[in-house]
Structure formats: C-alpha cells, structure tokens
Enzyme design. Structure first.
Site, PDB file in Angstrom:
ATOM      1  CE  LYS A 124      -4.268  -2.041   1.499  1.00 52.41           C
ATOM      2  NZ  LYS A 124      -3.862  -3.448   1.713  1.00 52.41           N
TER       3      LYS A 124
HETATM    4  C1  LIG Z   1      -4.490  -4.535   1.145  1.00 50.81           C
HETATM    5  C2  LIG Z   1      -3.729  -5.809   1.015  1.00 50.81           C
HETATM    6  C3  LIG Z   1      -4.118  -6.809   0.100  1.00 50.81           C
HETATM    7  C4  LIG Z   1      -5.355  -6.678  -0.768  1.00 50.81           C
HETATM    8  O1  LIG Z   1      -5.214  -5.709  -1.774  1.00 50.81           O
HETATM    9  P1  LIG Z   1      -6.505  -5.134  -2.519  1.00 50.81           P
HETATM   10  O2  LIG Z   1      -6.009  -4.020  -3.354  1.00 50.81           O
HETATM   11  O3  LIG Z   1      -7.451  -4.682  -1.447  1.00 50.81           O
HETATM   12  O4  LIG Z   1      -7.086  -6.255  -3.333  1.00 50.81           O
HETATM   13  C5  LIG Z   1      -3.330  -7.946  -0.005  1.00 50.81           C
HETATM   14  N1  LIG Z   1      -2.239  -8.110   0.778  1.00 50.81           N
HETATM   15  C6  LIG Z   1      -1.846  -7.186   1.673  1.00 50.81           C
HETATM   16  C7  LIG Z   1      -0.640  -7.452   2.507  1.00 50.81           C
HETATM   17  C8  LIG Z   1      -2.568  -6.002   1.818  1.00 50.81           C
HETATM   18  O5  LIG Z   1      -2.176  -5.070   2.725  1.00 50.81           O
END
Ligand SMILES: *Cc1c(COP(=O)(O)O)cnc(C)c1O
Length: 471
Positions: free
Chosen positions: A114
């Site tokens: 993120k």
């Molecule tokens: C947020 C997250 C996901 C999921 O990603 P999306 O964009 O919501 O599909 C997968 N793995 C981790 C470690 C995350 O923080």
C-alpha cells in the site's frame, strides 16, 4: 483527461478533483472518460526508464491538470531509494528456475504494498491542497496495513491531519507498534472499543453528517481513491520490463486480492497495452471473488459472515474496486453498472453466467483461486525450503494460485504484498522461526504508545476530532 462516475454522473472534473473526492455524488467511483493506450512501439520505448520516469509516462495521460515539471518533481520526490530501500523501487526476484518471480512491492515505510500508492498520495495531496489553499482531515478505519501506510505517507505534511480508527487489541503486535509508536502532531491514532466493522461504521456515520464533514474538511484515503489505483498500474510495467522478455511476449501476474484495487491496477495496465496474459485473483477463505470468476455469480457477504483469517488484509466480503472492473466489462455503460449495484446494494446476487457480459469477463484474462490457512502454512514452508525465501501469508496465497495456473514458457509474476516481518505469528507457525526484520523496526514493540482509546460512540469521536481542530 475528464473523469466520470461508474454510475452515470457525466463530469466529475479532472484528476485533482477526483483526488479529493472519495465517492462520486451518485455513489459511484471515479473513472477516466477513456483508457489511454500505448502502441507496441510506445510500450517498448518505456523499457529501461527509472521508476519515477516510468511512473510519469504511465500516469501523465490521466493527469492533465498538473504541469509536467511539477508532476515529474512529485514523482521523483515520491519514488526514492531512501523511502523504498531499493534503487529499483520494486525489485523482481526469480524463484529458482521455476518460472515464478516475486515482484517486491513491500520495501517501503510500512512494509506492505500500500506504500506504493499511498506515498504518492501524500505528496500529491500536499501539492494540491497548497495550490488550493485548503486543508484535509483524513478519517479512516484500518485493520492494519492501510492505516500504517497512510500515516507514514502523511508524516510531516502540514496541510493534512490523519485520524485513524483501529479495533482495540485486534491488530498484530507489530502493526500496533508501527502505528501507535508514531508521535507526530498531525497523526491521531484512535483505538476503538470494538471490531473493525465498528470502526468502519463510525467513519460512515461521521461522513453521513454533511455539516460536520464540511466544517472540518473530512476526507478519505480508502482504496477506492482513483489516484491509488492509477499509481499501482506503474509497477506492473516495471515488473514486466524487469523480466527482459522479447517485445510483445506475454507475462502472467498473480495478485493476493481483497478490495480488488491491486489486481484492477493490473487490468488497467493490460488495457493500456502492456502484454499481460492472465491476471490471477488470489483469495483466502473469504472467496467472493473466486466465486465470481468461477461461476459468474457476484454475491457479496455481510460483515458478520467475513471470516478472520491469517491473511487478514484480504478479509473482505465486498470488493469496492470490483465496480470499476464490471463498468469496463460493460463497455463503460453506467446505466448497466448502476443496475448491478442497485442489486448489490440490496444484498441480492448479480449473476452474469450465460450473458454477453460473462463472455467479456472470460475474454478479459482473469482467473481466480483460493486458499486456506493450511495452504498458506504449507506454501510458506515450501517456498522457504525450495528457494530459501520467506514470504508473508498474503504473498503465499498469491504464490499458491500462481503455481496452479503457471503456463509453460510464460513467466508468472507473483506480487509480494507484505514482508513476512509484518505477520510474524503465522510465519513462525509455518517454519518454526521468526522472519528477519528490517533494522529500523528492531524492538518497536517496546517503545512508547501514542494512542487514544475511545468507546464505540460517534458522538465521542466527533467531539474528539472537533477538540483537536477547534484550537
Ligand atoms: C491490502 C492488502 C491486500 C489486498 O489488496 P486489494 O487491493 O485490497 O485487493 C493484499 N495483501 C496485503 C498485505 C494487503 O495489505
């Protein structure tokens, strides 16, 4: 580039407008009026660019209201070796000669992918608010990764305050320490006496009070923000080029998925002309997306039916960004999309099987798989034994599905969405030892905590926010 809503609002303005908007006024999500495409020759011309220059090339067609020099400067300030601990920003690592690769997206400040988009958001928010003479108070709810990525991105950004709600005592020890250890004048950690859904409901309730929202400039950084999706498309290009394939050759990508933001960014890259073959949606026990891609039935689950799993960032019952995908599948037909989401909103399933839309889904290159806690542990252990590489539980979900769909002669790029250090408990359960932790996080559990505990009560929350801002 103009933006429109997936549910029909004709003009949402330009990039900077949708950046600060959240949901469109009609309840839909912002989309560019059209998807810009690169010819094969133009794709080839991007090969070899540094991460910030590639980011510029990929994002520029979506952003017509920031001057070139400013956008370049923002991207060069965002994607630095200092922030991402790698000159490549997103290094690509082969897993032996299996044809599987890990695209490392988690070397940023909060150790999850993120950061890739959130760091850009921090810079572009500050830039846009400065231009407009505005401030923004971000109110969010987190079960772990979004909150820490948002807080690290907004550190030292004087025009932005962050009020982040988290369920008291429910995040991993590391995640709690990572967030609550921040002692910054513009960051307010609020541990709510309740679960994640309570936190999310509180955010919705505050946003439902238009007067309060307006008076206190309340905004959001959740995964429906268009700027996040767009920024994530860049690393698909970077990962593809790092494979060193001949021009036009296909690569497949496997993506641990929850809110469908990450894998949708891959679809965007594919629609822009990047030669992506298949896009694999990896789910955990919460398998709404797996069910859809296997049967054509999109059946969202109420919060009470969402299981708590050992890949917690994928514990969702309703994938917000999925609306963007179905909008494109419908040929940017907002009336059709609104019809579907009226059903979804009324908790009725939407079934595409047998329709022309289902043919379009199947032609779009998506497939899906799911895994369980036992699969996750076995995959972490197997990848450690075979390749000497520890992965986190979310990445393991993606690797498992990547292995299942591996095509001979086509590389499979598995997105590493978090570092194992972030989910120590599960990694220890899988391999019997703790993962290595970046030195900057050594012993963080022992540090002082800066966090306010509040009851699950919207009046108390509003009073807290007002108290901090009314000074
Ligand atoms: C947020 C997250 C996901 C999921 O990603 P999306 O964009 O919501 O599909 C997968 N793995 C981790 C470690 C995350 O923080």
């Amino acid at each position: 580039m103009k933006y429109v809503s997936t549910r029909g609002a004709a003009n949402l303005g330009q990039f900077s407008d949708v950046l600060l908007m959240g949901l469109a006024p009609d309840g839909g999500l912002a989309m560019p009026e059209s998807i810009p495409t690169f010819s094969p020759a133009e794709i080839e011309a991007l090969r070899g660019l540094s991460y910030p220059d590639l980011a510029y090339a990929v994002m520029r067609p979506f952003i017509s209201d920031i001057p070139e020099a400013d956008l370049r400067a923002l991207l060069h300030a965002t994607y630095t070796e200092e922030a991402f601990h790698s000159r490549e920003i997103t290094p690509l690592t082969p897993l032996g000669d299996s044809g599987l690769y890990l695209l490392e997206l988690s070397n940023g400040p909060s150790l999850a992918f993120k950061d890739m988009a959130m760091q850009f958001l921090g810079h572009v928010f500050e830039y846009t608010l400065e231009k407009r003479g505005q401030r923004l108070n971000i109110l969010g709810a987190t079960s772990g990764d979004t909150g820490s990525a948002a807080e690290y991105a907004m550190l030292g950004k004087p025009r932005v305050n962050v009020f982040m709600l988290s369920p008291q005592g429910r995040m991993s020890a590391f995640q709690q320490a990572q967030m609550y250890g921040l002692n910054e004048p513009n960051i307010f950690n609020i541990a709510v006496e309740g679960v994640f859904d309570d936190c999310q409901d509180l955010v919705k309730e505050v946003n439902g009070d238009a007067e309060f929202k307006e008076k206190y400039d309340i905004g959001a950084v959740n995964s429906i923000n268009w700027a996040r999706v767009m920024a994530q498309a860049v690393y698909y290009f970077k990962g593809y080029f790092a494979l060193g394939l001949p021009a036009g050759a296909e690569a497949d990508f496997s993506v641990p998925s929850g809110n469908f933001g990450n894998v949708f960014a891959g679809y965007l890259a594919k629609r822009m002309g990047l030669p992506i073959g298949r896009l694999l949606v990896a789910s955990n026990e919460n398998d709404v997306l797996h069910e859809f891609f296997s049967t054509g039935n999109y059946h969202v689950r109420p919060a009470a039916q969402v299981a708590q799993t050992s890949s917690p960032s994928m514990d969702i019952g309703k994938a917000s960004n999925f609306e963007r995908y179905l909008y494109l599948i419908a040929g940017s037909d907002a009336i059709q999309t609104k019809g579907w989401w009226d059903e979804v909103g009324a908790s009725r399933p939407v079934n595409l099987q047998g329709s022309a839309h289902w043919d379009a889904v199947q032609a779009s290159g998506f497939s899906a798989g799911r895994s369980t806690h036992a699969d996750r542990l076995a995959t972490i252990k197997r990848i450690d034994t075979q390749f000497g590489r520890l992965i986190d539980p979310h990445t393991a979900d993606g690797v498992l599905v990547g292995e299942q769909f591996k095509r001979p002669g086509v590389p499979m790029v598995c997105l590493e969405t978090a570092l194992p250090a972030k989910f120590e408990e599960t990694v220890i359960e899988a391999v019997g030892r703790a993962p290595e932790r970046p030195a900057r996080f050594a012993g963080i559990e022992k540090g002082e905590r800066f966090c306010e505990v509040l009851p699950n009560d919207v009046a108390v929350l509003k009073a807290f926010i007002a108290g901090k801002l009314d000074k």
